[in-house]
Design a protein around this motif. Structure first.
Motif, PDB file in Angstrom:
ATOM      1  N   ILE A  53      39.644  28.372  39.538  1.00  0.00           N
ATOM      2  CA  ILE A  53      40.699  28.241  38.650  1.00  0.00           C
ATOM      3  C   ILE A  53      40.888  26.462  38.883  1.00  0.00           C
ATOM      4  CG2 ILE A  53      42.482  29.984  39.335  1.00  0.00           C
ATOM      5  CD1 ILE A  53      43.953  28.145  40.748  1.00  0.00           C
ATOM      6  N   SER A  54      39.332  26.606  38.844  1.00  0.00           N
ATOM      7  CA  SER A  54      38.950  24.497  39.349  1.00  0.00           C
ATOM      8  C   SER A  54      39.593  23.789  37.855  1.00  0.00           C
ATOM      9  CB  SER A  54      37.310  24.056  39.481  1.00  0.00           C
ATOM     10  OG  SER A  54      36.932  25.426  40.762  1.00  0.00           O
ATOM     11  N   SER A  55      40.315  24.485  37.003  1.00  0.00           N
ATOM     12  CA  SER A  55      41.176  23.043  36.091  1.00  0.00           C
ATOM     13  C   SER A  55      41.997  23.132  36.152  1.00  0.00           C
ATOM     14  CB  SER A  55      40.502  23.692  34.704  1.00  0.00           C
ATOM     15  OG  SER A  55      41.675  25.363  34.464  1.00  0.00           O
ATOM     16  N   TRP A  56      42.719  23.876  37.352  1.00  0.00           N
ATOM     17  CA  TRP A  56      43.596  23.587  37.854  1.00  0.00           C
ATOM     18  C   TRP A  56      43.523  22.145  38.519  1.00  0.00           C
ATOM     19  CZ3 TRP A  56      45.262  24.046  43.162  1.00  0.00           C
ATOM     20  CH2 TRP A  56      46.712  23.778  43.457  1.00  0.00           C
ATOM     21  N   THR A  57      45.520  21.193  38.264  1.00  0.00           N
ATOM     22  CA  THR A  57      45.645  20.303  39.269  1.00  0.00           C
ATOM     23  C   THR A  57      46.464  20.055  40.296  1.00  0.00           C
ATOM     24  OG1 THR A  57      45.207  19.251  37.516  1.00  0.00           O
ATOM     25  CG2 THR A  57      46.244  17.808  38.467  1.00  0.00           C
ATOM     26  N   PRO A  58      45.715  20.118  41.738  1.00  0.00           N
ATOM     27  CA  PRO A  58      46.802  20.297  42.571  1.00  0.00           C
ATOM     28  C   PRO A  58      48.465  19.283  42.313  1.00  0.00           C
ATOM     29  CG  PRO A  58      45.056  20.296  43.170  1.00  0.00           C
ATOM     30  CD  PRO A  58      44.732  20.085  42.193  1.00  0.00           C
ATOM     31  N   PRO A  59      48.921  19.344  42.640  1.00  0.00           N
ATOM     32  CA  PRO A  59      50.931  18.908  43.475  1.00  0.00           C
ATOM     33  C   PRO A  59      49.856  17.591  44.033  1.00  0.00           C
ATOM     34  CG  PRO A  59      50.905  20.437  44.286  1.00  0.00           C
ATOM     35  CD  PRO A  59      50.040  20.774  43.109  1.00  0.00           C
ATOM     36  N   GLU A  60      49.274  17.975  44.928  1.00  0.00           N
ATOM     37  CA  GLU A  60      48.762  16.406  46.388  1.00  0.00           C
ATOM     38  C   GLU A  60      48.157  16.152  45.395  1.00  0.00           C
ATOM     39  OE1 GLU A  60      47.544  20.668  46.333  1.00  0.00           O
ATOM     40  OE2 GLU A  60      49.094  19.758  48.002  1.00  0.00           O
ATOM     41  N   PRO A  61      47.998  14.533  45.967  1.00  0.00           N
ATOM     42  CA  PRO A  61      46.648  13.724  45.824  1.00  0.00           C
ATOM     43  C   PRO A  61      45.035  14.538  46.104  1.00  0.00           C
ATOM     44  CG  PRO A  61      47.908  12.198  46.287  1.00  0.00           C
ATOM     45  CD  PRO A  61      49.004  13.710  46.227  1.00  0.00           C
ATOM     46  N   VAL A  62      43.952  14.171  44.790  1.00  0.00           N
ATOM     47  CA  VAL A  62      42.797  15.055  45.392  1.00  0.00           C
ATOM     48  C   VAL A  62      41.840  13.410  45.854  1.00  0.00           C
ATOM     49  CG1 VAL A  62      41.365  16.061  44.064  1.00  0.00           C
ATOM     50  CG2 VAL A  62      43.555  16.687  43.656  1.00  0.00           C
ATOM     51  N   ASP A  63      41.174  13.692  46.332  1.00  0.00           N
ATOM     52  CA  ASP A  63      40.811  12.796  47.268  1.00  0.00           C
ATOM     53  C   ASP A  63      39.667  13.428  47.625  1.00  0.00           C
ATOM     54  OD1 ASP A  63      39.113  10.971  48.884  1.00  0.00           O
ATOM     55  OD2 ASP A  63      40.628  10.463  50.236  1.00  0.00           O
ATOM     56  N   GLU A  64      38.686  12.541  46.671  1.00  0.00           N
ATOM     57  CA  GLU A  64      37.336  13.321  46.724  1.00  0.00           C
ATOM     58  C   GLU A  64      36.157  12.675  46.593  1.00  0.00           C
ATOM     59  OE1 GLU A  64      36.360  14.775  43.513  1.00  0.00           O
ATOM     60  OE2 GLU A  64      38.342  14.921  41.751  1.00  0.00           O
ATOM     61  N   ALA A  65      36.339  11.692  47.457  1.00  0.00           N
ATOM     62  CA  ALA A  65      35.623  11.487  48.866  1.00  0.00           C
ATOM     63  C   ALA A  65      35.478  12.131  49.707  1.00  0.00           C
ATOM     64  CB  ALA A  65      35.155  10.243  49.238  1.00  0.00           C
ATOM     65  N   GLN A  66      36.658  13.251  50.105  1.00  0.00           N
ATOM     66  CA  GLN A  66      36.548  14.088  51.313  1.00  0.00           C
ATOM     67  C   GLN A  66      36.328  15.430  50.500  1.00  0.00           C
ATOM     68  OE1 GLN A  66      37.817  12.979  54.114  1.00  0.00           O
ATOM     69  NE2 GLN A  66      39.836  13.144  54.482  1.00  0.00           N
ATOM     70  N   ILE A  67      36.814  15.320  49.605  1.00  0.00           N
ATOM     71  CA  ILE A  67      36.504  17.290  48.542  1.00  0.00           C
ATOM     72  C   ILE A  67      34.585  17.205  48.840  1.00  0.00           C
ATOM     73  CG2 ILE A  67      36.087  18.226  46.587  1.00  0.00           C
ATOM     74  CD1 ILE A  67      39.215  17.477  46.704  1.00  0.00           C
ATOM     75  N   GLY A  68      34.022  15.928  48.464  1.00  0.00           N
ATOM     76  CA  GLY A  68      32.812  16.215  48.613  1.00  0.00           C
ATOM     77  C   GLY A  68      32.403  15.641  49.725  1.00  0.00           C
ATOM     78  N   ALA A  69      32.782  15.624  50.720  1.00  0.00           N
ATOM     79  CA  ALA A  69      32.218  15.509  52.568  1.00  0.00           C
ATOM     80  C   ALA A  69      31.539  16.203  52.865  1.00  0.00           C
ATOM     81  CB  ALA A  69      33.273  14.931  53.574  1.00  0.00           C
ATOM     82  N   PHE A  70      30.501  16.685  53.806  1.00  0.00           N
ATOM     83  CA  PHE A  70      30.241  17.556  54.322  1.00  0.00           C
ATOM     84  C   PHE A  70      30.737  18.696  55.277  1.00  0.00           C
ATOM     85  CE2 PHE A  70      29.003  19.383  58.635  1.00  0.00           C
ATOM     86  CZ  PHE A  70      27.947  20.100  57.725  1.00  0.00           C
ATOM     87  N   LEU A  71      32.005  18.126  55.345  1.00  0.00           N
ATOM     88  CA  LEU A  71      32.774  19.523  55.549  1.00  0.00           C
ATOM     89  C   LEU A  71      34.552  18.338  54.850  1.00  0.00           C
ATOM     90  CD1 LEU A  71      34.344  21.669  57.470  1.00  0.00           C
ATOM     91  CD2 LEU A  71      34.840  20.607  59.204  1.00  0.00           C
ATOM     92  N   ASP A  72      34.662  19.554  54.391  1.00  0.00           N
ATOM     93  CA  ASP A  72      35.887  18.677  53.586  1.00  0.00           C
ATOM     94  C   ASP A  72      37.330  19.488  54.480  1.00  0.00           C
ATOM     95  OD1 ASP A  72      38.925  18.430  51.797  1.00  0.00           O
ATOM     96  OD2 ASP A  72      37.757  19.899  50.344  1.00  0.00           O
ATOM     97  N   PRO A  73      37.750  18.056  54.624  1.00  0.00           N
ATOM     98  CA  PRO A  73      39.334  18.887  55.986  1.00  0.00           C
ATOM     99  C   PRO A  73      40.436  18.923  55.082  1.00  0.00           C
ATOM    100  CG  PRO A  73      39.286  15.773  56.021  1.00  0.00           C
ATOM    101  CD  PRO A  73      37.570  17.068  54.979  1.00  0.00           C
ATOM    102  N   THR A  74      40.375  18.564  53.661  1.00  0.00           N
ATOM    103  CA  THR A  74      41.562  18.784  52.412  1.00  0.00           C
ATOM    104  C   THR A  74      42.166  20.238  52.201  1.00  0.00           C
ATOM    105  OG1 THR A  74      40.171  18.219  50.531  1.00  0.00           O
ATOM    106  CG2 THR A  74      40.495  16.602  51.938  1.00  0.00           C
ATOM    107  N   VAL A  75      43.218  20.056  52.082  1.00  0.00           N
ATOM    108  CA  VAL A  75      44.024  21.664  51.953  1.00  0.00           C
ATOM    109  C   VAL A  75      44.762  21.005  50.809  1.00  0.00           C
ATOM    110  CG1 VAL A  75      45.650  23.006  52.919  1.00  0.00           C
ATOM    111  CG2 VAL A  75      44.307  21.846  54.617  1.00  0.00           C
ATOM    112  N   GLN A  76      44.610  22.143  49.785  1.00  0.00           N
ATOM    113  CA  GLN A  76      45.761  22.804  48.139  1.00  0.00           C
ATOM    114  C   GLN A  76      46.207  23.158  48.513  1.00  0.00           C
ATOM    115  OE1 GLN A  76      42.225  21.698  48.400  1.00  0.00           O
ATOM    116  NE2 GLN A  76      42.701  19.294  48.634  1.00  0.00           N
TER     117      GLN A  76
END
Length: 325
Positions: A91-114
């Motif tokens: 469901i990658s086309s879904w947009t989370p309600p919280e801001p998406v940090d693209e730099a974090q998502i593309g990092a070695f270990l993504d610490p963000t939670v949706q």
């Protein structure tokens, strides 16, 4: 290697039920009549639990759950668990309600939670690397399979032969070109990862972009026409100029980042002078067994260990314990 089955993603009781993949109508019935679905958002599975507590579990959604509405393709049939059909859906086309940090998502270990407002309470989409050691063997295999297949579909939407948009078939285990009829299959890239030793020393290296101080075993892709042993010797020499003699196979690990099979080997170094290729790695060093003990204890002033759950950590841990045979 006697303990190889305990490698993360190393397998469980998943029945892949490959014979059922060709029956599209049958799969549709399975899905409608109680099939469970693993949801993925940009490769991150929906899980319940807190990884800080060491216990996460995949969330199984029923077919037609509102969370799955943004999916652009049919569910992928992963197999059966105790007779229960299990699928995965992106469901990658879904947009989370919280801001998406693209730099974090593309990092070695993504610490963000949706968090999905329609998902069960206490659940979230979490980076698989961060939770892999908190999942059961069954959930880890399902998550690794789902992520690897999902990434393949996202990046292989067009026929490599004629360029036409392809369609998912065989329960998600093939893509078919409606124009030229070419069949395309999920790819798995073989990678050698090497425990290179010389007496009581082991060769460690680090890649640019890794967390500060993190060192691991050297690794590299197997090239066309190359044996595993030759790949070990070539990769070690290219990265460090260290020459390797005898090479033995130890264990392997599916690694869905994005879709590799890590082939763990042990090699005996026949030289020890290091000259790194800065294009390949950032640093390399010999580490004694006693030093590595302090690394694993978190007491080394310069080195952090390979991530727990990765085959590098597994091999180093068993080398320290003299349990490689």
């Amino acid at each position: 290697m006697r303990l190889a089955a305990s490698v993360t993603f190393g397998g469980s009781d998943l029945d892949r039920a490959a014979a059922e993949r060709k029956d599209a109508a049958g799969l549709a019935r399975l899905l409608a009549e109680g099939g469970q679905v693993v949801a993925l958002w940009r490769g991150k599975p929906l899980v319940a639990g807190d990884p800080a507590g060491g216990d996460c579990a995949l969330v199984m959604l029923p077919s037609g759950d509102p969370v799955l509405k943004p999916a652009s393709e049919a569910p992928i049939f992963l197999g059966r668990i105790e007779g229960q059909a299990v699928f995965a859906q992106d469901i990658s086309s879904w947009t989370p309600p919280e801001p998406v940090d693209e730099a974090q998502i593309g990092a070695f270990l993504d610490p963000t939670v949706q968090h999905h407002p329609g998902a069960p309470e206490g659940t979230a989409f979490r980076e698989l690397r961060a939770i892999m050691t908190t999942l059961s063997a069954r959930d880890a295999e399902l998550a690794a399979t789902a992520r690897a297949l999902g990434n393949w579909h996202l990046s292989h939407g067009f026929c490599a032969k004629c360029g036409t948009a392809s369609v998912m078939t065989e329960g998600g285990w093939q893509r078919l070109c409606p124009d030229c009829g070419a069949h395309h299959f999920p790819r798995t890239d073989p990678v050698v990862i090497m425990l290179i030793t010389q007496g009581e020393r082991v060769l460690l290296g680090r890649s640019p972009g890794w967390p500060e101080g993190m060192y691991s075993l050297l690794a590299g892709f197997v090239e066309p026409g190359e044996t595993i042993e030759a790949a070990v010797r070539r990769e070690v020499f290219e990265e460090t100029a260290v020459r390797v003699g005898r090479v033995d196979y130890l264990a392997n690990q599916p690694w869905p980042f994005p879709a590799s099979l890590m082939i763990g080997c042990r090699g005996e170094a026949i030289s020890d002078e290091i000259t790194i290729d800065p294009v390949e790695i950032e640093a390399a060093r010999w580490v004694t067994r006693s030093e590595l003990l302090s690394v694993f204890a978190g007491q080394h002033p310069e080195i952090r260990p390979a991530r727990r759950g990765a085959i590098a950590h597994f091999l180093l841990e068993h080398w320290l314990a003299d349990r490689l045979d």
